[in-house]
Design an enzyme around this catalytic site. Sequence first.
Site, PDB file in Angstrom:
ATOM      1  N   ALA A  65     -87.289   6.040  -2.456  1.00 28.74           N
ATOM      2  CA  ALA A  65     -87.818   6.363  -1.135  1.00 28.74           C
ATOM      3  C   ALA A  65     -88.707   5.209  -0.693  1.00 28.74           C
ATOM      4  CB  ALA A  65     -88.642   7.643  -1.208  1.00 28.74           C
ATOM      5  N   GLY A 110     -85.392   7.899  -5.351  1.00 28.05           N
ATOM      6  CA  GLY A 110     -84.394   8.390  -4.400  1.00 28.05           C
ATOM      7  C   GLY A 110     -83.047   7.701  -4.529  1.00 28.05           C
ATOM      8  N   GLU A 113     -81.368   9.545  -7.179  1.00 32.10           N
ATOM      9  CA  GLU A 113     -81.040  10.862  -6.605  1.00 32.10           C
ATOM     10  C   GLU A 113     -79.849  10.780  -5.652  1.00 32.10           C
ATOM     11  OE1 GLU A 113     -85.240  11.246  -5.515  1.00 32.10           O
ATOM     12  OE2 GLU A 113     -85.204  13.238  -6.419  1.00 32.10           O
ATOM     13  N   GLU A 133     -91.318   8.357 -10.257  1.00 33.97           N
ATOM     14  CA  GLU A 133     -92.297   9.007  -9.371  1.00 33.97           C
ATOM     15  C   GLU A 133     -93.636   9.305 -10.038  1.00 33.97           C
ATOM     16  OE1 GLU A 133     -89.103   9.777  -9.557  1.00 33.97           O
ATOM     17  OE2 GLU A 133     -88.293   9.802  -7.519  1.00 33.97           O
TER      18      GLU A 133
END
Length: 257
Positions: A65, A110, A113, A133
């Site tokens: 992200a 992300g 993911e 994270e």
Amino acid sequence: MYQTLLTEISNHILTITINRPDKLNALNKQVFDDLDTVFTEVYTNAEIRSVIITGAGSKSFVAGADIVEFKDFTPDQGKALSLRGHQVFAKIEHCSKPVVAAVNGFALGGGCELAMSCHFRIAARNAKFGQPEVNLGLIPGYGATQRLVQLIGKAKAMELLFTAAMINAEEALNLGLVNYVVDEGELLPKATEILSVINTKSPNAIAHCIVAANAVFDETKNGYQIEAEAFGECFQTDEMKEGVSAFVEKRKPDFSK
Ligand code: COA
């Protein structure tokens, strides 16, 4: 056409390239909007039979992200961002056409993911996977607490989530996170080779395989029931008639219509 994606259709395969190489293809709001829009096209454009997702440049698939974007978020904004990620990645996971991640370099946070929301993954030898994270005082927000456990099992997933460790392509292969590891120059050719085979099969049957296999991970659904219904539905399709006729007539089926 898209601010953050490059797209190209060739032989019914759509290649989507996340294109923010100066930020290692980090996922900002615009990338999510563009992925949402491009998957609407995948759902509706009959020319597209399968999809490859990759990252621009040789260094990174997606490095996570966009950390800069969410540094001043409130809890409500954080939750909304997570839900948006869930929605877009579910659109990929539940796409009726096969979606393969071609992982070139970093697939972190992300990025990992996103790769896990695809139906399967192929890695270049330089690929690195991880959920960093906890280094940021965060947890994964785009599905890794669920999909990483589903794909590699709870114990190893917990270790990766807790340690923020980066694993290389061979380790990812050993864990079943990726199906193949290939030289960097072979990444897109390998994905194309597999999808070219898949594209000769019955699209309707593949769509039903996706629905039934995804049901394994949905507690609200009875996967065996879904399989039986999907199996039954296949019998009313022209594709099933073509497949069975071709077998009887000792020829290759033609599912191109
Ligand atoms: N969000 C926003 N920007 C990012 C980013 C992310 N997740 N990952 C990399 N970038 C940016 C860097 O800030 C840098 O931008 P700049 O040139 O304007 O300073 C650029 O991409 C290149 O990254 P850099 O860190 O210089 O490359 P590197 O080779 O030294 O390190 C990584 C590569 C992937 C190890 C490192 O960038 C990193 O740790 N990224 C964050 C990974 C992460 O925690 N992801 C999960 C987010 S929830």
